[in-house]
Design a protein around this motif. Sequence first.
Motif, PDB file in Angstrom:
ATOM      1  N   GLN A 130       0.823  -1.207   0.000  1.00  0.00           N
ATOM      2  CA  GLN A 130       0.000   0.000   0.000  1.00  0.00           C
ATOM      3  C   GLN A 130       0.861   1.263   0.000  1.00  0.00           C
ATOM      4  OE1 GLN A 130      -2.228  -0.972   3.531  1.00  0.00           O
ATOM      5  NE2 GLN A 130      -4.034  -1.643   2.352  1.00  0.00           N
ATOM      6  N   ASN A 131       1.927   1.248   0.773  1.00  0.00           N
ATOM      7  CA  ASN A 131       2.824   2.413   0.793  1.00  0.00           C
ATOM      8  C   ASN A 131       3.459   2.635  -0.574  1.00  0.00           C
ATOM      9  OD1 ASN A 131       2.346   2.969   3.480  1.00  0.00           O
ATOM     10  ND2 ASN A 131       4.087   1.762   4.214  1.00  0.00           N
ATOM     11  N   ARG A 132       3.851   1.564  -1.227  1.00  0.00           N
ATOM     12  CA  ARG A 132       4.459   1.691  -2.552  1.00  0.00           C
ATOM     13  C   ARG A 132       3.448   2.237  -3.561  1.00  0.00           C
ATOM     14  NH1 ARG A 132       5.280  -1.481  -7.175  1.00  0.00           N
ATOM     15  NH2 ARG A 132       7.318  -1.132  -8.175  1.00  0.00           N
ATOM     16  N   ALA A 133       2.208   1.724  -3.518  1.00  0.00           N
ATOM     17  CA  ALA A 133       1.174   2.205  -4.434  1.00  0.00           C
ATOM     18  C   ALA A 133       0.877   3.690  -4.206  1.00  0.00           C
ATOM     19  CB  ALA A 133      -0.102   1.374  -4.265  1.00  0.00           C
ATOM     20  N   ARG A 134       0.860   4.110  -2.953  1.00  0.00           N
ATOM     21  CA  ARG A 134       0.611   5.527  -2.653  1.00  0.00           C
ATOM     22  C   ARG A 134       1.753   6.392  -3.150  1.00  0.00           C
ATOM     23  NH1 ARG A 134      -0.764   6.052   3.563  1.00  0.00           N
ATOM     24  NH2 ARG A 134      -1.017   8.230   2.918  1.00  0.00           N
ATOM     25  N   ALA A 135       2.997   5.914  -3.004  1.00  0.00           N
ATOM     26  CA  ALA A 135       4.142   6.690  -3.469  1.00  0.00           C
ATOM     27  C   ALA A 135       4.121   6.832  -4.995  1.00  0.00           C
ATOM     28  CB  ALA A 135       5.438   6.033  -3.009  1.00  0.00           C
ATOM     29  N   ILE A 136       3.773   5.742  -5.692  1.00  0.00           N
ATOM     30  CA  ILE A 136       3.707   5.801  -7.152  1.00  0.00           C
ATOM     31  C   ILE A 136       2.608   6.755  -7.601  1.00  0.00           C
ATOM     32  CG2 ILE A 136       3.145   4.443  -9.208  1.00  0.00           C
ATOM     33  CD1 ILE A 136       4.528   2.065  -7.893  1.00  0.00           C
ATOM     34  N   THR A 137       1.457   6.706  -6.927  1.00  0.00           N
ATOM     35  CA  THR A 137       0.357   7.594  -7.274  1.00  0.00           C
ATOM     36  C   THR A 137       0.738   9.053  -7.061  1.00  0.00           C
ATOM     37  OG1 THR A 137      -1.264   5.885  -6.671  1.00  0.00           O
ATOM     38  CG2 THR A 137      -2.054   8.160  -6.781  1.00  0.00           C
ATOM     39  N   ALA A 138       1.409   9.337  -5.944  1.00  0.00           N
ATOM     40  CA  ALA A 138       1.830  10.712  -5.673  1.00  0.00           C
ATOM     41  C   ALA A 138       2.849  11.188  -6.699  1.00  0.00           C
ATOM     42  CB  ALA A 138       2.414  10.797  -4.259  1.00  0.00           C
ATOM     43  N   GLU A 139       3.777  10.300  -7.103  1.00  0.00           N
ATOM     44  CA  GLU A 139       4.779  10.676  -8.101  1.00  0.00           C
ATOM     45  C   GLU A 139       4.116  10.950  -9.452  1.00  0.00           C
ATOM     46  OE1 GLU A 139       8.719  11.534  -9.148  1.00  0.00           O
ATOM     47  OE2 GLU A 139       7.850  11.054  -7.196  1.00  0.00           O
ATOM     48  N   ARG A 140       3.155  10.124  -9.826  1.00  0.00           N
ATOM     49  CA  ARG A 140       2.459  10.345 -11.091  1.00  0.00           C
ATOM     50  C   ARG A 140       1.662  11.651 -11.060  1.00  0.00           C
ATOM     51  NH1 ARG A 140       0.273   4.121 -12.036  1.00  0.00           N
ATOM     52  NH2 ARG A 140       2.233   3.290 -12.928  1.00  0.00           N
ATOM     53  N   ARG A 141       1.050  11.937  -9.932  1.00  0.00           N
ATOM     54  CA  ARG A 141       0.307  13.190  -9.819  1.00  0.00           C
ATOM     55  C   ARG A 141       1.247  14.387  -9.973  1.00  0.00           C
ATOM     56  NH1 ARG A 141      -1.382  12.594  -5.003  1.00  0.00           N
ATOM     57  NH2 ARG A 141      -3.209  11.355  -5.558  1.00  0.00           N
ATOM     58  N   LEU A 142       2.419  14.284  -9.365  1.00  0.00           N
ATOM     59  CA  LEU A 142       3.393  15.361  -9.485  1.00  0.00           C
ATOM     60  C   LEU A 142       3.860  15.514 -10.932  1.00  0.00           C
ATOM     61  CD1 LEU A 142       5.273  17.481  -8.246  1.00  0.00           C
ATOM     62  CD2 LEU A 142       6.884  15.642  -7.723  1.00  0.00           C
ATOM     63  N   ASN A 143       4.112  14.395 -11.608  1.00  0.00           N
ATOM     64  CA  ASN A 143       4.531  14.456 -13.010  1.00  0.00           C
ATOM     65  C   ASN A 143       3.442  15.064 -13.886  1.00  0.00           C
ATOM     66  OD1 ASN A 143       6.977  13.272 -12.389  1.00  0.00           O
ATOM     67  ND2 ASN A 143       6.290  11.193 -12.861  1.00  0.00           N
ATOM     68  N   ASP A 144       2.174  14.700 -13.626  1.00  0.00           N
ATOM     69  CA  ASP A 144       1.075  15.272 -14.396  1.00  0.00           C
ATOM     70  C   ASP A 144       0.991  16.787 -14.200  1.00  0.00           C
ATOM     71  OD1 ASP A 144       0.448  12.770 -15.322  1.00  0.00           O
ATOM     72  OD2 ASP A 144      -1.145  12.414 -13.844  1.00  0.00           O
ATOM     73  N   ASP A 145       1.202  17.225 -12.954  1.00  0.00           N
ATOM     74  CA  ASP A 145       1.175  18.664 -12.681  1.00  0.00           C
ATOM     75  C   ASP A 145       2.307  19.380 -13.415  1.00  0.00           C
ATOM     76  OD1 ASP A 145      -1.000  18.246 -11.073  1.00  0.00           O
ATOM     77  OD2 ASP A 145       0.138  18.264  -9.189  1.00  0.00           O
ATOM     78  N   LEU A 146       3.486  18.769 -13.466  1.00  0.00           N
ATOM     79  CA  LEU A 146       4.615  19.385 -14.161  1.00  0.00           C
ATOM     80  C   LEU A 146       4.356  19.470 -15.662  1.00  0.00           C
ATOM     81  CD1 LEU A 146       7.612  17.688 -12.292  1.00  0.00           C
ATOM     82  CD2 LEU A 146       6.804  20.039 -12.043  1.00  0.00           C
ATOM     83  N   VAL A 147       3.754  18.408 -16.236  1.00  0.00           N
ATOM     84  CA  VAL A 147       3.441  18.425 -17.662  1.00  0.00           C
ATOM     85  C   VAL A 147       2.389  19.490 -17.964  1.00  0.00           C
ATOM     86  CG1 VAL A 147       2.419  17.091 -19.546  1.00  0.00           C
ATOM     87  CG2 VAL A 147       4.091  16.028 -18.022  1.00  0.00           C
TER      88      VAL A 147
END
Length: 344
Positions: A318-335
């Motif tokens: 669960q921690n890994r899935a949350r970290a991946i989701t947060a990283e993807r959200r950050l990447n989407d915001d940067l794009v």
Amino acid sequence: MQFGSPGDPPGYTSLWARLFSADAALDEKCVQEMAYSVCDRDPRGAEERRADALSALIQQTTMSCLCGDADCEATRGNPPDKNTIIYIVADRDTITAETDSGDAGDPSDGGPGDGDPGQGGPGDGGDPVGEDGDESGPESCAPAAPAFVFGAGILPAVLLSPLMARARIRTVSQPGGALPETRYIPSRALADFIRCRDLTCRFPGCDAPATDSDIDHTVPYPVGPTHASNLKCLCRFHHLLKTFWTGATGWQDRQLPDGTIIWTSPTGHTYTTHPAGAALFPALGPATPVLWDGDPPRNTNTEHRGAMMPRRRHNRAQNRARAITAERRLNDDLVAEHNRPPPF
């Protein structure tokens, strides 16, 4: 990738890995090129140079030529300092003999990024010999005693010399009749002694390195003092097990002045573990003072002590899935920020 095998000789660790074919071909070529980047006067054989080249690649450093000539064109200069630390413990005589034979200069002047010996640094030679240690010196005809690498095992003295050039040495002394310390967390000197005396987790059958373990009060603080006769190393798992699985159906432990731990399991079976460092380094072996006459005191724990065991709110997946989701959200915001049209 797997490091180590039960059949490895002392001082050596085998390495096994399964790689993609393309990566393996590239890695082999890099190792081969680096192995032959030294000059022809380098004393190492081809296989030894290949092994050293692989270590240099993993550590992201350069491979130094060992021919000893000051004008060697293959000399790459001093390797960059790293933050990676290994911990080694050795007798004073071993350190002195290997430093003199390796002509490494004063090992106490370790460069930046070296670890703190006693529990070691990169190639660190902690010195467990106190004022009562053997002072036979390097002139003795007896071979130098081996060192011990935390997490890797015994290291023959002849392999210690190349590591001494960047070592930072710290003396580790047997506390003798020192009084108990007045705080929960032991001082650095006391913690160094406990780790060098134990070398591993003291729970039966566990070989977790002492440098990665907690220092546990056998009789819990403050009833039990912060003293060498009441401290031992336990890995985090067995520390929690000992702390919260208590009572009539839990694990019980008793510590003797020489560092021996007698464990009693919930089934009533007893297991005895001895400090490995005291066996390898006699200067660490003398018993520390007796703290109690008769049986040691015990804290009064309730039968619901196990309910206080800390628990994770989320498991690793669960921690890994949350970290991946947060990283993807950050990447989407940067794009989105990058593609946003400029203001008029």
